[in-house]
Scaffold this motif. Structure first.
Motif, mmCIF file in Angstrom:
data_model
loop_
_atom_site.group_PDB
_atom_site.id
_atom_site.type_symbol
_atom_site.label_atom_id
_atom_site.label_comp_id
_atom_site.label_asym_id
_atom_site.label_seq_id
_atom_site.Cartn_x
_atom_site.Cartn_y
_atom_site.Cartn_z
ATOM 1 N N ASP A 213 -63.226 40.521 -29.104
ATOM 2 C CA ASP A 213 -63.709 39.139 -29.090
ATOM 3 C C ASP A 213 -65.015 39.009 -29.870
ATOM 4 O OD1 ASP A 213 -61.568 38.189 -27.620
ATOM 5 O OD2 ASP A 213 -62.571 38.432 -25.682
ATOM 6 N N LYS A 228 -68.942 26.556 -33.866
ATOM 7 C CA LYS A 228 -69.735 26.295 -32.669
ATOM 8 C C LYS A 228 -70.755 27.417 -32.512
ATOM 9 C CE LYS A 228 -65.932 26.377 -30.289
ATOM 10 N NZ LYS A 228 -64.939 26.333 -29.188
ATOM 11 N N GLU A 232 -71.506 28.958 -26.921
ATOM 12 C CA GLU A 232 -70.358 28.129 -26.549
ATOM 13 C C GLU A 232 -69.051 28.885 -26.783
ATOM 14 O OE1 GLU A 232 -68.330 23.838 -27.856
ATOM 15 O OE2 GLU A 232 -70.406 24.302 -28.432
ATOM 16 N N PHE A 233 -68.987 29.611 -27.891
ATOM 17 C CA PHE A 233 -67.773 30.372 -28.200
ATOM 18 C C PHE A 233 -67.470 31.381 -27.092
ATOM 19 C CE2 PHE A 233 -65.692 34.115 -29.988
ATOM 20 C CZ PHE A 233 -64.625 33.574 -30.679
ATOM 21 N N THR A 235 -68.725 31.446 -23.977
ATOM 22 C CA THR A 235 -68.517 30.787 -22.688
ATOM 23 C C THR A 235 -67.066 30.332 -22.546
ATOM 24 O OG1 THR A 235 -70.816 30.038 -22.567
ATOM 25 C CG2 THR A 235 -69.204 28.858 -21.216
ATOM 26 N N ASP A 236 -66.492 29.818 -23.625
ATOM 27 C CA ASP A 236 -65.090 29.402 -23.605
ATOM 28 C C ASP A 236 -64.154 30.572 -23.295
ATOM 29 O OD1 ASP A 236 -65.887 26.855 -24.221
ATOM 30 O OD2 ASP A 236 -65.374 26.982 -26.362
ATOM 31 N N LEU A 237 -64.588 31.795 -23.625
ATOM 32 C CA LEU A 237 -63.771 32.977 -23.358
ATOM 33 C C LEU A 237 -64.066 33.599 -21.998
ATOM 34 C CD1 LEU A 237 -63.915 34.742 -26.872
ATOM 35 C CD2 LEU A 237 -62.039 33.390 -25.910
ATOM 36 N N GLY A 238 -65.007 32.999 -21.258
ATOM 37 C CA GLY A 238 -65.301 33.488 -19.914
ATOM 38 C C GLY A 238 -66.420 34.505 -19.826
ATOM 39 N N TYR A 239 -67.214 34.671 -20.897
ATOM 40 C CA TYR A 239 -68.320 35.624 -20.895
ATOM 41 C C TYR A 239 -69.654 34.909 -20.672
ATOM 42 C CZ TYR A 239 -64.982 38.687 -23.341
ATOM 43 O OH TYR A 239 -63.892 39.438 -23.696
#
Length: 308
Positions: A213, A228, A232-233, A235-239
């Motif tokens: 990732d 982005k 934000e990138f 956070t969207d992946l759950g990190y």
């Protein structure tokens, strides 16, 4: 690497070929009578990773190799040989040696010469055997790190499944990720060192995915398609993600965040929070430096949370 050292290394590679050269911090032992068409496995090679694992390994192995090969090669002191020959000559001239003793001496001398010749042959066999063992160990290590992947329909190597990666060790998952990522990230030697101290991490599959990732983010950032901010990138992946870290400006902890890159000390400030487990070996972090000129993420640490 200094320019003169780099040029010398490049000249050596041009002269003997990449297979027989040494690069990126590696060390090679060239035996006497080395030729440019020699079998590369006959001249022992220590990879940068092996040297990083144990900085004493090179010295220890050199002692064992050179000691075992040279121990039987020490010639007799010339003075001793001269004294023995002089005494024998004196006895022969005195006529005090019976014929059967003279015959015994000649037979013994012949056997001694034969044993010395056999010793020299065994010495060469030993050197060849040690070289073969080293070559097989190197090849075994390479196979162990990059186990064969099933071929995809298009003829390319297929990436391992999540189940496959979860069955690997932390080090193997890390090496798989590096092999898949290629040039999308730069991994510094400090990252290779840090992962070796993180062998008890509970989820190699999560580590593998997190690195992929980060590579995806780095690739998109490099070609301008990220669209982005990093925060934000991820956070969207759950990190969790931090672009700034006050610890890098604390004189007590700054040294933990400094790494050498392109002959300069740089500071790893951005980092990915992969999970929040409480155990020191279970709280995975990935720290990096952003090379704004080459537009690439430079990974300097993969492992436990650095001091802050």
């Amino acid at each position: 690497m200094h320019l003169s050292t780099h040029l010398a290394a490049r000249a050596l590679t041009d002269r003997v070929g990449a297979e027989r050269s040494a690069w990126q911090g590696a060390v090679r032992l060239y035996w006497p009578k080395f030729q440019v068409d020699a079998n590369p496995y006959e001249h022992k090679y220590w990879t940068p990773n092996r040297l990083l694992e144990d900085d004493e390994a090179l010295i220890d192995e050199l002692r064992r190799w050179l000691g075992s090969v040279s121990a039987a090669s020490v010639p007799e002191n010339p003075a001793l040989g001269w004294m023995r020959a002089a005494r024998r000559k004196a006895l022969a001239e005195s006529g005090d040696i019976p014929d059967w003793v003279q015959e015994y001496i000649e037979t013994t001398d012949a056997e001694l010469r034969g044993l010395r010749e056999e010793r020299d042959d065994l010495k060469e066999d030993l050197a060849a055997a040690l070289t073969d063992v080293a070559a097989m160990r190197e090849q075994y290590a390479l196979v162990s790190q990059y186990s064969t992947k099933p071929a995809a329909e298009d003829g390319q190597s297929a990436a391992p499944s999540d189940a496959d990666v979860s069955a690997l060790t932390v080090a193997e998952a890390y090496e798989h990720a590096k092999a898949e990522i290629g040039d999308d990230l730069i991994f510094l030697p400090s990252a290779d060192v840090s992962i070796k101290k993180f062998s008890e991490y509970k989820d190699p599959g999560k580590l593998h995915k997190a690195l992929l990732d980060v590579a995806n983010a780095g690739r998109r950032w490099g070609d301008g398609t990220l669209g982005k901010p990093f925060g934000e990138f991820f956070t969207d992946l759950g990190y969790g993600y931090s672009a700034k870290n006050p610890a890098v400006r604390d004189r007590r902890h700054k040294r933990h965040y400094e790494v050498k890159y392109k002959d300069n000390l740089v500071v790893m400030e951005p980092h990915l929070k992969v999970d929040e487990s409480t155990g020191p070996d279970q709280c995975l972090r990935i720290y990096w430096y952003l090379d704004e000129i080459d537009k690439v993420i430079v990974i300097g640490h993969v492992g436990r949370h650095l001091p802050d």
